[in-house]
Design a protein around this motif. Structure first.
Motif, PDB file in Angstrom:
ATOM      1  N   SER A 110     -15.844   3.230  46.955  1.00 39.54           N
ATOM      2  CA  SER A 110     -16.245   3.405  46.061  1.00 39.54           C
ATOM      3  C   SER A 110     -16.360   2.526  45.129  1.00 39.54           C
ATOM      4  CB  SER A 110     -14.527   4.033  46.295  1.00 39.54           C
ATOM      5  OG  SER A 110     -13.754   2.803  45.804  1.00 39.54           O
ATOM      6  N   SER A 111     -15.932   1.364  45.016  1.00 42.92           N
ATOM      7  CA  SER A 111     -16.209   0.447  43.651  1.00 42.92           C
ATOM      8  C   SER A 111     -17.448   0.164  43.824  1.00 42.92           C
ATOM      9  CB  SER A 111     -15.039  -0.960  43.719  1.00 42.92           C
ATOM     10  OG  SER A 111     -15.102  -1.350  44.823  1.00 42.92           O
ATOM     11  N   LEU A 112     -18.004  -0.609  45.148  1.00 46.12           N
ATOM     12  CA  LEU A 112     -19.326  -1.552  45.397  1.00 46.12           C
ATOM     13  C   LEU A 112     -20.643  -0.096  45.398  1.00 46.12           C
ATOM     14  CD1 LEU A 112     -17.970  -4.248  47.060  1.00 46.12           C
ATOM     15  CD2 LEU A 112     -18.673  -4.962  45.145  1.00 46.12           C
ATOM     16  N   TRP A 113     -20.373   0.548  46.439  1.00 46.53           N
ATOM     17  CA  TRP A 113     -21.177   0.835  47.039  1.00 46.53           C
ATOM     18  C   TRP A 113     -21.407   2.087  45.743  1.00 46.53           C
ATOM     19  CZ3 TRP A 113     -23.167   5.983  47.264  1.00 46.53           C
ATOM     20  CH2 TRP A 113     -24.187   5.974  48.164  1.00 46.53           C
ATOM     21  N   LEU A 114     -20.607   3.199  46.140  1.00 47.61           N
ATOM     22  CA  LEU A 114     -20.245   4.513  45.344  1.00 47.61           C
ATOM     23  C   LEU A 114     -20.700   4.846  44.260  1.00 47.61           C
ATOM     24  CD1 LEU A 114     -21.046   8.232  45.683  1.00 47.61           C
ATOM     25  CD2 LEU A 114     -18.239   7.454  46.050  1.00 47.61           C
ATOM     26  N   ILE A 115     -19.515   4.218  43.009  1.00 54.08           N
ATOM     27  CA  ILE A 115     -19.102   4.731  41.894  1.00 54.08           C
ATOM     28  C   ILE A 115     -20.721   4.050  41.316  1.00 54.08           C
ATOM     29  CG2 ILE A 115     -18.371   2.855  39.454  1.00 54.08           C
ATOM     30  CD1 ILE A 115     -15.596   3.295  41.033  1.00 54.08           C
TER      31      ILE A 115
END
Length: 303
Positions: free
Chosen positions: A105-110
């Motif tokens: 979530s923090s490194l790829w998605l956001i």
């Protein structure tokens, strides 16, 4: 038991106690204090006129009567949650809830969320992030991106990113190696991602074995350890040591030269990030298609 005993809040409390195995864990999951949960259980037992839980040295266990009430509670809570999801799906502006871990979530998605929102401005995207995906994620989300093995997810999921790991650090720290990747474990502190139990992903020990660069000592002085991958990468970005980088997750940091690759790639093809479907709503299908397209887009090979 009286009719007033059948209360949704109490039912949800019983379900959480069964899932978590203790009153304190259930309290944390519900955002309550442990004394408040203990009081509610005592009050429930008083109204029932008999014990519903057996207090153990660690945790609790349902009595036979407690199990009977728990079965009713599980059915009722599941039906109410299903109705809530149906009502949510029927709203004019659809909402998709994606369950995943902190790293994805923090490194790829956001960093990519704006692209999905621009393509589908009519859909609200909500992220439910945890350290590792739990068994009951479908109660809180419409689909999931989870890290695991082919045995865990192949029957109901699609592999988005096979596990491909390289050591990374800042360009300044990489200069210590002078191109000698085998000197990695002696060149500076290693940054470790810790797991609660047996590591479900490559760690430094298994990476070094796969890359044939020698064994590392346990409890090396100066090494850093974190329980979330975002903190591992943050420490690497600040030049505090060498971290293991999951290709696919940290590609943007490598492309921008904030981190550089300092060794060979070790792959575990049967393990990685999987897309696991939950509901079959049109909005969830759009998000699933977008995730597949984004993760299968061509990327540059690591140096």
């Amino acid at each position: 038991m009286s009719d007033e005993l059948i209360d949704l809040a109490w039912m949800r409390l019983l379900v959480e106690v069964d899932r978590r195995g203790s009153l304190s864990a259930a309290a944390e999951a519900l955002g309550l204090s442990q004394p408040a949960v203990s009081y509610q259980i005592r009050l429930l037992e008083q109204r029932a006129g008999l014990p519903l839980l057996q207090r153990l040295h660690r945790g609790v266990r349902f009595t036979d009567e407690g199990r009977r009430l728990l079965a009713i509670a599980e059915r009722t809570v599941a039906e109410v949650d299903s109705l809530q999801r149906s009502l949510r799906a029927a709203r004019r502006r659809p909402t998709v809830r994606l369950a995943t871990d902190y790293a994805f979530s923090s490194l790829w998605l956001i960093p990519r969320m704006h692209a999905f929102r621009q393509s589908h401005p009519e859909i609200d995207l909500q992220i439910v992030a945890t350290q590792r995906l739990g068994h009951h994620w479908r109660e809180d989300a419409d689909l999931a991106v989870a890290f695991g093995t082919v045995d865990e997810f192949s029957a109901r999921g699609r592999l988005l990113m096979p596990e491909r790991v390289v050591p990374v650090c800042t360009p300044a720290l990489a200069a210590r190696l002078a191109g000698n990747a085998s000197a990695l474990v002696q060149a500076g502190p290693l940054i470790h991602l810790e797991a609660d139990n047996l590591s479900p992903w490559l760690d430094w020990k298994t990476y070094c074995a796969g890359a044939s660069i020698g064994a590392i000592e346990q409890d090396r002085p100066g090494d850093l350890r974190f329980n979330t991958y975002a903190l591992v990468i943050q420490a690497a970005l600040s030049g505090q040591g060498f971290a293991l980088g999951w290709l696919g997750i940290i590609d943007q940091l490598i492309d921008s030269n904030l981190l550089v690759v300092t060794g060979q790639t070790v792959q575990v093809p049967e393990r990685g990030y999987w897309l696991v479907d939950g509901t079959d709503s049109p909005a969830a299908r759009l998000l699933a298609t977008w995730l597949v397209n984004e993760t299968t887009a061509p990327v540059a090979a690591p140096p």
